[in-house]
Design a protein around this motif. Structure first.
Motif, PDB file in Angstrom:
ATOM      1  N   MET A 125      -1.900  -4.459  -2.013  1.00  5.41           N
ATOM      2  CA  MET A 125      -0.835  -5.475  -2.391  1.00  5.41           C
ATOM      3  C   MET A 125      -1.003  -6.601  -1.542  1.00  5.41           C
ATOM      4  SD  MET A 125       3.050  -3.691  -2.936  1.00  5.41           S
ATOM      5  CE  MET A 125       3.496  -2.414  -4.047  1.00  5.41           C
ATOM      6  N   ASP A 126      -0.983  -7.711  -2.575  1.00  9.12           N
ATOM      7  CA  ASP A 126      -0.773  -9.221  -1.829  1.00  9.12           C
ATOM      8  C   ASP A 126       0.452  -9.423  -1.844  1.00  9.12           C
ATOM      9  OD1 ASP A 126      -0.089 -10.006  -4.278  1.00  9.12           O
ATOM     10  OD2 ASP A 126      -1.452 -11.343  -4.808  1.00  9.12           O
ATOM     11  N   PHE A 127       0.987 -10.636  -1.079  1.00 12.47           N
ATOM     12  CA  PHE A 127       2.264 -10.846  -0.743  1.00 12.47           C
ATOM     13  C   PHE A 127       3.053 -11.094  -1.944  1.00 12.47           C
ATOM     14  CE2 PHE A 127       5.787 -13.904  -0.067  1.00 12.47           C
ATOM     15  CZ  PHE A 127       6.374 -13.069   0.843  1.00 12.47           C
ATOM     16  N   ARG A 128       2.482 -11.311  -3.223  1.00  9.20           N
ATOM     17  CA  ARG A 128       3.377 -11.825  -4.266  1.00  9.20           C
ATOM     18  C   ARG A 128       3.866 -10.199  -4.902  1.00  9.20           C
ATOM     19  NH1 ARG A 128       1.614 -16.672  -4.556  1.00  9.20           N
ATOM     20  NH2 ARG A 128       3.237 -18.268  -5.285  1.00  9.20           N
ATOM     21  N   GLU A 129       2.920  -9.428  -4.686  1.00  7.73           N
ATOM     22  CA  GLU A 129       3.257  -8.198  -5.275  1.00  7.73           C
ATOM     23  C   GLU A 129       4.230  -7.400  -4.537  1.00  7.73           C
ATOM     24  OE1 GLU A 129      -0.618  -6.241  -7.335  1.00  7.73           O
ATOM     25  OE2 GLU A 129      -0.838  -6.637  -5.494  1.00  7.73           O
ATOM     26  N   LEU A 130       4.101  -7.632  -3.166  1.00  6.04           N
ATOM     27  CA  LEU A 130       5.025  -6.876  -2.116  1.00  6.04           C
ATOM     28  C   LEU A 130       6.539  -7.547  -2.281  1.00  6.04           C
ATOM     29  CD1 LEU A 130       3.388  -7.037   1.277  1.00  6.04           C
ATOM     30  CD2 LEU A 130       4.558  -4.972   0.281  1.00  6.04           C
TER      31      LEU A 130
END
Lengths: 95, 95
Positions: free
Chosen positions: A1-6
């Protein structure tokens, strides 16, 4: 998970939590979320867009006027995001 | 009418117009509104607060979850407003 998904998962979590059981404590989580998003250069218009997407997902029966109202809010927030980025870029040039 | 009252009337007008007949043209009025608001130092959180008030006035039957969702959005936008004002104040110090 990248920051946007998180970030999306986190916002969904606190938004659902607040709607189901509104409290100052959950609003405070919103404050912390805000600081993290700003640190990661998420723009204010991205927040509105995420809010719209989540509300439509969480409430498929959401009245059409609410969904449309988010489009206008997004358009207005775009200007704020732009002003913020301009200010940041001016500041970097001065440093 | 001071600027805030004018601004509220203006936002109500374009929001209603867009909801009743969505078009790129009305969104463009939103862009112009955004520039004016920024010039007059209206914060992004004030925009969210105004949006919430107007939606509640225009749609007294607005679902509770929508109204609550605006509170969380407001809390998040408060952080963005604060970051913007900090950046502005840093810039003034540098000038």
């Amino acid at each position: 998970m990248d920051f946007r998904e998180l970030m999306e998962a986190k916002y969904r979590h606190i938004l659902e939590k607040y709607i189901n059981d509104p409290s100052e404590q959950v609003l405070y989580q919103g404050q912390k979320f805000s600081r993290k998003s700003i640190e990661h250069r998420i723009s204010p218009e991205e927040i509105i867009s995420l809010h719209k997407t989540l509300m439509n997902e969480m409430y498929p029966e959401l009245p059409e006027e609410v969904s449309l109202s988010f489009d206008m809010l997004l358009e207005v927030m775009l200007g704020y995001g732009l002003a913020y980025r301009e200010l940041q870029s001016l500041r970097h040039k001065q440093q």
